[in-house]
Design an enzyme around this catalytic site. Structure first.
Site, PDB file in Angstrom:
ATOM      1  N   GLU A 185       0.728  -1.132  -0.114  1.00 53.26           N
ATOM      2  CA  GLU A 185       0.016  -0.141   0.123  1.00 53.26           C
ATOM      3  C   GLU A 185       0.849   1.204   0.017  1.00 53.26           C
ATOM      4  O   GLU A 185       0.629   2.091   0.959  1.00 53.26           O
ATOM      5  CB  GLU A 185      -1.030   0.027   1.264  1.00 53.26           C
ATOM      6  CG  GLU A 185      -1.942  -1.265   1.121  1.00 53.26           C
ATOM      7  CD  GLU A 185      -3.138  -1.073   2.205  1.00 53.26           C
ATOM      8  OE1 GLU A 185      -2.847  -0.321   3.175  1.00 53.26           O
ATOM      9  OE2 GLU A 185      -4.069  -1.574   1.983  1.00 53.26           O
ATOM     10  N   GLU A 254      -6.499  -7.775  -0.829  1.00 50.31           N
ATOM     11  CA  GLU A 254      -6.942  -7.955   0.745  1.00 50.31           C
ATOM     12  C   GLU A 254      -8.686  -7.510   0.502  1.00 50.31           C
ATOM     13  O   GLU A 254      -8.795  -6.388   0.513  1.00 50.31           O
ATOM     14  CB  GLU A 254      -6.345  -6.955   1.487  1.00 50.31           C
ATOM     15  CG  GLU A 254      -4.880  -7.363   1.868  1.00 50.31           C
ATOM     16  CD  GLU A 254      -4.310  -6.179   2.789  1.00 50.31           C
ATOM     17  OE1 GLU A 254      -4.868  -5.628   3.427  1.00 50.31           O
ATOM     18  OE2 GLU A 254      -2.790  -5.953   2.537  1.00 50.31           O
TER      19      GLU A 254
HETATM   20  C1  GAL Z   1      -4.089  -2.919   5.139  1.00 49.99           C
HETATM   21  C2  GAL Z   1      -2.762  -3.391   5.175  1.00 49.99           C
HETATM   22  C3  GAL Z   1      -2.819  -4.928   5.858  1.00 49.99           C
HETATM   23  C4  GAL Z   1      -3.599  -4.521   7.537  1.00 49.99           C
HETATM   24  C5  GAL Z   1      -4.965  -3.954   6.908  1.00 49.99           C
HETATM   25  C6  GAL Z   1      -5.879  -3.840   8.247  1.00 49.99           C
HETATM   26  O1  GAL Z   1      -4.200  -1.612   4.756  1.00 49.99           O
HETATM   27  O2  GAL Z   1      -2.214  -3.772   3.946  1.00 49.99           O
HETATM   28  O3  GAL Z   1      -1.304  -5.047   6.448  1.00 49.99           O
HETATM   29  O4  GAL Z   1      -2.987  -3.692   8.028  1.00 49.99           O
HETATM   30  O5  GAL Z   1      -4.801  -2.991   6.323  1.00 49.99           O
HETATM   31  O6  GAL Z   1      -6.066  -5.050   8.888  1.00 49.99           O
END
Ligand code: GAL
Length: 854
Positions: A185, A254
């Site tokens: 990110e 994600e």
């Molecule tokens: C995302 C990040 C992950 C984790 C998630 C929240 O933005 O890439 O590593 O932190 O948020 O759980």
């Protein structure tokens, strides 16, 4: 001349192939605009995050197997630099950190792996995965165009890629790794850092690609990701995302299955109907790779939680819970979704959709391949109303905020809002393993003349002193109080004000706890204000500053401060204000008990322990407690119930299971409706309860007899209230609707072509070794409520209990068809009925309990 024309010709051929969309399968994993290709085949891939240090190696196989059975193709993990390189050049790949074993376990299960190397990982992990020593490399600045940082980052990335290559783990070598990630990110940072950010990001991509893994690299949330790196989406929804080049596939690295929790906050949950809706939306728009973050969240053992204030549990409301048990209905509903999407795979990867409107908030996405495969997605975006739509001359009923999947453009095999799978009731039950004798030892608060201390004028930043070797740092100073001070003669007590930059502080005046104050994840800075009672003469002020996990996200978080940076001042003395900020301060890193290794079986006898009964009379702050227990029989996951305690850390047989804190959750725990855009505050649980009461004790860490439990308590709780519990499936529920008599095609939609053979059924299943011992609730009619709190509605078939008893009692699993004839007669004609059932599961040997009817 000849060579020149040959190369021109080959360029032409290459260009022609490119135009025709033909792929060169130089390596076994490649991509085009539609999908990732493995061995030349475009694939729709489901993936799930399981982070290896958040469970034990003994759990890995079971977790990965469950992932496979849940319909996943890929398991994703970050790589956690700080656990692998605790000091520069010293590597650790043992036990929970055995990355190679983890990847090989994925391979053995026949799944693919996505290795998100980072090495910045965020992940609610201490310092975002960076080793704390990295902060002290001269001239370093994290995640930007900075030579010392880039050198270190490249070193670690090469180390990991080298390790994977040496074990032949990339797909190009016959291994399971089909994808890797560099950075995490970075987009937002890049914009903030301007040219330096852009240079760093371009360098990172080039460096990664240069490592020649033979599989594609991704960068998530980085819209400038340079070719051939694929930019991907992270979020609760990703249907609005498209990659930065038309020849890259649409990937969601994600898909947040739930959310993390912080001490003092409520538990976040994401309804599976909404998660399934988000996934189906992404697929219908042409997305072809989805990774659930998390599929199994697990536990932040030891001091690995970041934040600060992230809980030790990283359960995440994931399809597999913290303890490795499947969470129903989330797991099962997603499994059905994966099955439905896979039935559409051929059409999805070979065509672009034709989109038609079916109403004001309803659409159809239809994929038709040249070879005649047809798949359709019918969606209803309305958050309040169901819709009856007409598609290909048939009627379909779409619940609010839902998508139906028709793998043959005719029959509905899945609707995101219709959860047909059973719900399981998981409870923490007592074990028959009592904690034996409790003994206590009070941490020595008078650290002043200790040889391990140092002194300085003024207040020092905490991590600069501790290097994060302990959560604890003592700041100790003294004040001389003249015997004439007014407060000693009936006047008002002076006030101590301590300004901290994080994360918690306990104030000791002459060795006695006089107060505490805590920050929060949003407000790491906080101020302690409290009256202090001094005596005439010299008084010691000892401030125990406590870190609760280092930050894992935010611009240049490596520069953020922790600890007491002042001002520290006394108000209300006869002289007025006394500023202590620049006084002589003595510093001591960590606790004496930590230095003596009181937590381990080897260090335990270095002090005199006080018998439990004495300690329990007056629970003291800063106290070590120890006890022993035998491992309970069986194989249910175990946890420690810490409800009667305050805040501290727990060790079993010398291994830290993490920080505990019985902070009570504040928040809004009103009902949560699955329909409508999800954000974590929407669906909260556990308000007014401790955010985290139970702490996972991995079975693998226990011996059959005489396990050592050590608890360090900062505030003062009663250790005799601590108990060992087991996480058990105590009951299951199912809730299924009959077909709607007025909707002609309903039975076709839901259950196949023949009405008689495919009437809806309720399926109930206890865990292996368990059977259904009683029917807690059964109602065919119009029951109300949800699993755990069902109630009879105005319509109820009196035979409901009898039917369920007859079919299910004494069995591990049973099924009951939903039809009027099955329940004697129609209890309320012309009303849409459902069957709601809740049964009790108990070890198969236990005699049946009387049921709850009487
Ligand atoms: C995302 C990040 C992950 C984790 C998630 C929240 O933005 O890439 O590593 O932190 O948020 O759980």
């Amino acid at each position: 001349m000849a060579t020149n024309s040959v190369s021109k010709l080959s360029m032409l051929v290459l260009g022609l192939f490119w135009l025709l969309g033909v792929q060169f399968v130089q390596c076994s994993v490649t991509y085009d605009r539609k999908a990732i290709l493995i061995n030349g085949q475009r694939r729709v891939l489901f993936s799930g995050s399981i982070h290896y240090p958040r469970s034990t190696p003994e759990m890995w196989e079971g977790l990965i197997q469950k992932a496979k059975e849940g319909g996943l193709d890929v398991v994703e993990t970050y790589v956690f630099w700080n656990v692998h390189e605790p000091s520069p050049g010293n590597y650790n790949f043992e036990g929970r950190y055995d990355l190679v074993r983890f990847i090989k376990t994925i391979q053995k299960a026949g799944l693919y792996a996505n290795l998100r190397i980072g090495p910045y990982v965020c992940a609610e992990w201490n310092f975002g995965g960076f080793p704390v020593w990295l902060k002290y490399v001269p001239g370093i600045s994290f995640r930007t165009d900075n030579e010392p940082f880039k050198r270190a980052m490249q070193g670690f990335t090469e180390k990991i890629v080298g390790l994977m290559k040496s074990e032949n783990l990339f797909e190009s070598q016959g291994g399971p790794i089909i994808l890797s990630q560099i950075e995490n990110e970075y987009g937002v940072q890049s914009k903030l850092f301007g040219a330096a950010g852009q240079n760093y990001m371009t360098w990172a991509a080039k460096m990664a690609v240069g490592l020649g893994t033979g599989v594609p690299w991704v960068m998530c949330k980085e819209e400038d990701a340079p070719d051939p790196v694929i930019n991907t989406c992270n979020g609760f929804y990703c249907d609005a995302f498209s990659p930065n080049r038309p020849y890259k596939p649409t990937m969601w690295t994600e898909a947040w299955s739930g959310w993390f929790n912080e001490f003092g906050g409520p538990i976040h949950q994401r309804p599976v109907q909404d998660l399934a809706f988000a996934v189906a939306l992404f697929i219908q728009k042409g997305g072809s790779f989805i990774n659930y973050y998390m599929y199994h969240g697990g536990t932040n053992f030891g001091r690995t939680a970041g934040g600060p204030f992230i809980t030790t549990s990283y359960d995440y409301d994931a399809p597999i819970d913290e303890y490795g048990l499947i969470r129903q209905p989330k797991y099962g509903h997603l499994k059905e979704l994966h099955r439905a999407v896979k039935m559409c795979e051929k059409a999805l990867v070979s065509a672009d959709p034709i989109v038609t409107s079916l109403g004001s908030s309803q659409q159809a996405y239809v994929y038709t391949s040249e070879s005649g495969n047809c798949a359709a997605f019918l969606s209803n975006y309305d958050t309040d109303s169901a819709a009856r739509v007409m598609f290909n001359n048939m009627h379909y009923n779409l619940p609010p905020w839902s998508i139906s999947i028709l793998p043959d453009c005719r029959n509905v095999v899945f609707n995101t809002a219709k959860v047909g799978v059973q719900t399981s009731q998981l409870e923490m039950l007592p074990t028959n393993s009592p904690m034996l004798l409790w003994e206590s030892y009070n941490e020595d608060v008078s650290a002043e003349d200790d040889s391990t201390t140092m002194t300085a004028s003024g207040l020092l930043e905490q991590i600069n002193v501790t290097k994060d070797t302990s959560d604890y740092l003592w700041y100790i100073t003294s004040v001389d109080i003249g015997s004439t001070e007014s407060f000693l003669h009936g006047g008002e007590l002076p006030t101590l004000i301590v300004q901290s930059t994080g994360h918690a502080v306990h104030i000791f005046i002459n060795g006695r706890l006089s107060g505490s104050a805590f920050g929060s994840r949003e407000n790491r800075r906080f101020t302690y204000t409290g009256k202090v009672n001094f005596r005439a003469g010299r008084n010691t002020i000892a401030l125990l500053s406590v870190a609760v996990g280092l930050p894992n996200v935010g611009g240049h978080f490596e520069t953020w401060n922790t600890g007491i940076l002042g001002p520290v001042a006394l108000h209300g003395l006869d002289q007025g204000k006394l500023d202590l900020s620049w006084a002589k301060w003595t510093y001591k890193v960590g606790l004496k008990g930590e230095a003596m290794n009181l937590v381990s079986p080897n260090g335990i006898s270095s002090v005199e322990w006080m018998e439990g009964s004495l300690a329990a009379q007056a629970p003291q702050p800063l106290t070590w407690h120890k006890s022993n227990f035998d491992a309970p029989e069986g194989d249910e996951p175990l946890a420690i119930d810490m409800r009667g305690m305050g805040k501290g850390q727990i060790w079993i047989n010398g291994v830290s299971i993490g920080r505990y804190w019985t902070a009570y959750a504040t928040g809004n725990c009103d009902k949560c409706n699955y329909a409508g855009t999800f954000r974590p505050p929407k669906c909260q649980q556990g308000c007014g309860q401790p955010t985290q009461r139970w702490y996972h004790v991995p079975r693998a860490w226990l011996k059959p007899k005489d396990n050592l439990l050590v608890v360090f308590e900062e505030l003062g709780g009663n250790p005799t209230s601590i108990s060992l519990v087991k996480r058990s499936v105590t009951g299951v529920c199912a809730d299924v609707s009959e077909y709607h008599p007025t909707l002609k095609n309903w039975h076709i939609e839901s259950y196949g072509k023949s009405e008689d053979l495919h009437r809806p059924k309720v399926h109930l299943k206890c865990s292996a070794g368990y059977s259904i011992t009683s029917i807690k609730f059964a109602s065919f009619g119009t029951p109300l409520g949800t699993c755990g709190s069902y109630q009879q509605g105005t319509c109820h078939a009196p035979m409901s209990y009898d039917i369920l008893e007859k079919r299910c009692i004494g069995k591990q699993r049973c099924a009951v068809t939903i039809s009027n004839t099955n329940f004697g007669q129609d209890p309320c004609p012309n009303v849409l009925k459902r069957l709601s059932v809740e049964v009790v599961c108990a070890p198969a040997t236990t005699a049946a309990e009387p049921n709850w009817r009487g």
